[in-house]
Design a protein around this motif. Structure first.
Motif, PDB file in Angstrom:
ATOM      1  N   TYR A 176       0.827  -1.208   0.000  1.00 19.04           N
ATOM      2  CA  TYR A 176       0.000   0.000   0.000  1.00 19.04           C
ATOM      3  C   TYR A 176       0.864   1.262   0.000  1.00 19.04           C
ATOM      4  O   TYR A 176       0.462   2.285  -0.548  1.00 19.04           O
ATOM      5  N   ALA A 177       2.032   1.185   0.611  1.00 16.37           N
ATOM      6  CA  ALA A 177       2.955   2.321   0.543  1.00 16.37           C
ATOM      7  C   ALA A 177       3.403   2.546  -0.896  1.00 16.37           C
ATOM      8  O   ALA A 177       3.467   3.682  -1.378  1.00 16.37           O
ATOM      9  N   GLY A 178       3.698   1.439  -1.593  1.00 15.56           N
ATOM     10  CA  GLY A 178       4.062   1.563  -3.001  1.00 15.56           C
ATOM     11  C   GLY A 178       2.919   2.104  -3.837  1.00 15.56           C
ATOM     12  O   GLY A 178       3.131   2.917  -4.740  1.00 15.56           O
ATOM     13  N   TYR A 179       1.696   1.680  -3.530  1.00 14.41           N
ATOM     14  CA  TYR A 179       0.514   2.194  -4.224  1.00 14.41           C
ATOM     15  C   TYR A 179       0.368   3.695  -3.996  1.00 14.41           C
ATOM     16  O   TYR A 179       0.098   4.456  -4.927  1.00 14.41           O
ATOM     17  N   THR A 180       0.555   4.133  -2.754  1.00 15.52           N
ATOM     18  CA  THR A 180       0.417   5.549  -2.425  1.00 15.52           C
ATOM     19  C   THR A 180       1.402   6.396  -3.207  1.00 15.52           C
ATOM     20  O   THR A 180       1.055   7.420  -3.795  1.00 15.52           O
ATOM     21  N   VAL A 181       2.660   5.969  -3.227  1.00 14.03           N
ATOM     22  CA  VAL A 181       3.682   6.712  -3.968  1.00 14.03           C
ATOM     23  C   VAL A 181       3.433   6.607  -5.475  1.00 14.03           C
ATOM     24  O   VAL A 181       3.652   7.561  -6.220  1.00 14.03           O
ATOM     25  N   GLY A 182       2.949   5.448  -5.922  1.00 15.16           N
ATOM     26  CA  GLY A 182       2.695   5.254  -7.345  1.00 15.16           C
ATOM     27  C   GLY A 182       1.603   6.134  -7.900  1.00 15.16           C
ATOM     28  O   GLY A 182       1.543   6.355  -9.114  1.00 15.16           O
ATOM     29  N   LEU A 183       0.737   6.664  -7.038  1.00 10.90           N
ATOM     30  CA  LEU A 183      -0.329   7.554  -7.511  1.00 10.90           C
ATOM     31  C   LEU A 183       0.216   8.816  -8.165  1.00 10.90           C
ATOM     32  O   LEU A 183      -0.478   9.471  -8.934  1.00 10.90           O
ATOM     33  N   ARG A 184       1.471   9.144  -7.859  1.00 10.60           N
ATOM     34  CA  ARG A 184       2.067  10.330  -8.473  1.00 10.60           C
ATOM     35  C   ARG A 184       2.199  10.161  -9.983  1.00 10.60           C
ATOM     36  O   ARG A 184       2.221  11.155 -10.722  1.00 10.60           O
ATOM     37  N   GLN A 185       2.279   8.913 -10.447  1.00  9.44           N
ATOM     38  CA  GLN A 185       2.447   8.640 -11.875  1.00  9.44           C
ATOM     39  C   GLN A 185       1.118   8.382 -12.582  1.00  9.44           C
ATOM     40  O   GLN A 185       1.121   7.926 -13.729  1.00  9.44           O
ATOM     41  N   ARG A 186       0.017   8.679 -11.921  1.00 10.88           N
ATOM     42  CA  ARG A 186      -1.275   8.426 -12.551  1.00 10.88           C
ATOM     43  C   ARG A 186      -1.430   9.233 -13.828  1.00 10.88           C
ATOM     44  O   ARG A 186      -0.928  10.365 -13.933  1.00 10.88           O
ATOM     45  N   GLY A 248      -6.533  13.680  -2.105  1.00 13.06           N
ATOM     46  CA  GLY A 248      -5.664  14.202  -1.057  1.00 13.06           C
ATOM     47  C   GLY A 248      -4.203  14.042  -1.406  1.00 13.06           C
ATOM     48  O   GLY A 248      -3.386  14.950  -1.185  1.00 13.06           O
ATOM     49  N   VAL A 249      -3.832  12.876  -1.959  1.00 14.39           N
ATOM     50  CA  VAL A 249      -2.450  12.649  -2.383  1.00 14.39           C
ATOM     51  C   VAL A 249      -2.066  13.628  -3.483  1.00 14.39           C
ATOM     52  O   VAL A 249      -0.960  14.164  -3.512  1.00 14.39           O
ATOM     53  N   GLN A 250      -3.003  13.888  -4.383  1.00 15.22           N
ATOM     54  CA  GLN A 250      -2.738  14.811  -5.483  1.00 15.22           C
ATOM     55  C   GLN A 250      -2.490  16.224  -4.967  1.00 15.22           C
ATOM     56  O   GLN A 250      -1.651  16.960  -5.499  1.00 15.22           O
ATOM     57  N   LEU A 251      -3.202  16.621  -3.913  1.00 14.20           N
ATOM     58  CA  LEU A 251      -3.095  17.992  -3.410  1.00 14.20           C
ATOM     59  C   LEU A 251      -1.863  18.222  -2.550  1.00 14.20           C
ATOM     60  O   LEU A 251      -1.214  19.265  -2.664  1.00 14.20           O
ATOM     61  N   ILE A 252      -1.512  17.282  -1.680  1.00 14.09           N
ATOM     62  CA  ILE A 252      -0.412  17.531  -0.743  1.00 14.09           C
ATOM     63  C   ILE A 252       0.719  16.516  -0.849  1.00 14.09           C
ATOM     64  O   ILE A 252       1.702  16.620  -0.113  1.00 14.09           O
ATOM     65  N   GLY A 253       0.624  15.542  -1.754  1.00 18.10           N
ATOM     66  CA  GLY A 253       1.710  14.607  -1.959  1.00 18.10           C
ATOM     67  C   GLY A 253       1.588  13.354  -1.105  1.00 18.10           C
ATOM     68  O   GLY A 253       0.947  13.368  -0.051  1.00 18.10           O
ATOM     69  N   PRO A 254       2.231  12.239  -1.538  1.00 21.62           N
ATOM     70  CA  PRO A 254       2.091  10.971  -0.842  1.00 21.62           C
ATOM     71  C   PRO A 254       2.722  10.946   0.547  1.00 21.62           C
ATOM     72  O   PRO A 254       2.205  10.299   1.451  1.00 21.62           O
TER      73      PRO A 254
END
Length: 305
Positions: A176-186, A248-254
């Motif tokens: 899930y940590a990898g998923y959270t960081v991976g959202l930056r590449q969406r 939320g990740v998009q607005l303030i980062g993972p």
């Protein structure tokens, strides 16, 4: 790229905070719903049906977004399937399976390690450099998780040992940590369209575990209460919360969003008091102060946006 004005940035940050708190509240409610499902449906069946129901809803409310985003998403299908499979299917399968092999104390402590794993994943993937204050905030929130997990008796940690279930929940937290960081590449598509495709990937990749559960003779079809729990989990923790978390990740980062994950083991006990009638003890209040204080300290130590 032009930076947001101070007023706009404050509004964006405030919106992210609200969404992330509501997200963790729903995930805390999911933790309470989980024991209610025992005897009413089996774990892998729950994982499959929750995404099947969520996809049924998304097929209606996200049909325009799906049609609009398909030209872009069809070129990123491997990424979408990996994100859906790891962040949604694998995490939940491992989480529910771990409950059959390890203690609640171990699960709570290891699940609470996710924000630190998000920081480490950010360092590995993007060479981020969290400040010392952010590390202090993350550690402080972990102490709060430890207080809850041990019932206020930190000497319990002396008996902490890894077993098969511990390894499963640790792997789930890493995924899930990898998923959270991976959202930056969406891809540059709408959040609704992106989530619809990931939910579809989760539904498809959850079929093999469900089949395996049937073949092993461990499957349990939902009772009426089981179907009510599926509807709640599918619409709340699976649908609404995931959309808010991505935003939320998009607005303030993972890295900063990951700190809020520590609220899940706080909301879980609080909701258990309200819904299940469990007692609220002093160590719950201490843990709540530690977790919220850690989030505040980590936010104070963030870099300029």
């Amino acid at each position: 790229m032009e930076q947001p004005t101070p007023g706009l940035w404050q509004r964006m940050t405030g919106s992210a905070y609200l969404m992330l708190v509501l997200t963790t509240l729903l995930w805390g409610a999911n933790a309470v719903a989980s024991p209610l499902a025992v005897g009413h449906l089996s774990p892998m069946t729950l994982v499959f049906l929750r995404w099947l129901v969520a996809c049924s809803v998304l097929a209606v409310i996200a049909r325009d977004a799906i049609r609009q985003d398909w030209p872009i998403l069809k070129t990123r299908l491997p990424y979408v399937f990996v994100m859906g499979a790891l962040g949604y299917t694998a995490f939940n399968c491992l989480f529910y399976a771990a409950g059959h092999h390890t203690t609640a104390i171990n699960i709570a402590i290891l699940q609470g390690s996710m924000p630190v794993m998000v920081i480490v994943a950010g360092i590995i993937a993007y060479r981020e450099k969290p400040t010392v204050i952010q590390w202090v905030g993350a550690i402080l929130t972990l102490l709060g998780v430890g207080v809850i997990a041990t019932g206020g008796d930190l000497q319990t940690l002396a008996t902490f040992s890894f077993n098969h279930g511990d390894v499963l929940i640790l792997i789930a937290a890493i995924l899930y940590a990898g998923y959270t960081v991976g959202l930056r590449q969406r891809p540059a598509v709408s959040a609704l369209g992106f989530f619809a495709f990931m939910a579809g990937a989760a539904a498809i990749t959850s079929i093999p575990p469900a089949i395996a559960e049937v073949m092993l003779g461990q499957a349990l079809w939902p009772t009426p209460q089981g179907w009510l729990l599926i509807l709640f989990i599918a619409l709340g923790p699976s649908l609404v919360s995931q959309l808010m978390f991505m935003r939320g990740v998009q607005l303030i980062g993972p890295t900063r969003a990951g700190v809020f994950l520590n609220l899940v083991p706080v909301f879980g006990p609080l909701l258990a008091v309200l819904i299940l009638g469990e007692k609220f003890y002093l160590y719950h209040a201490v843990a709540l102060c530690l977790v919220l204080g850690g989030i505040w300290i980590a936010e104070r130590g963030r870099n300029t946006p």
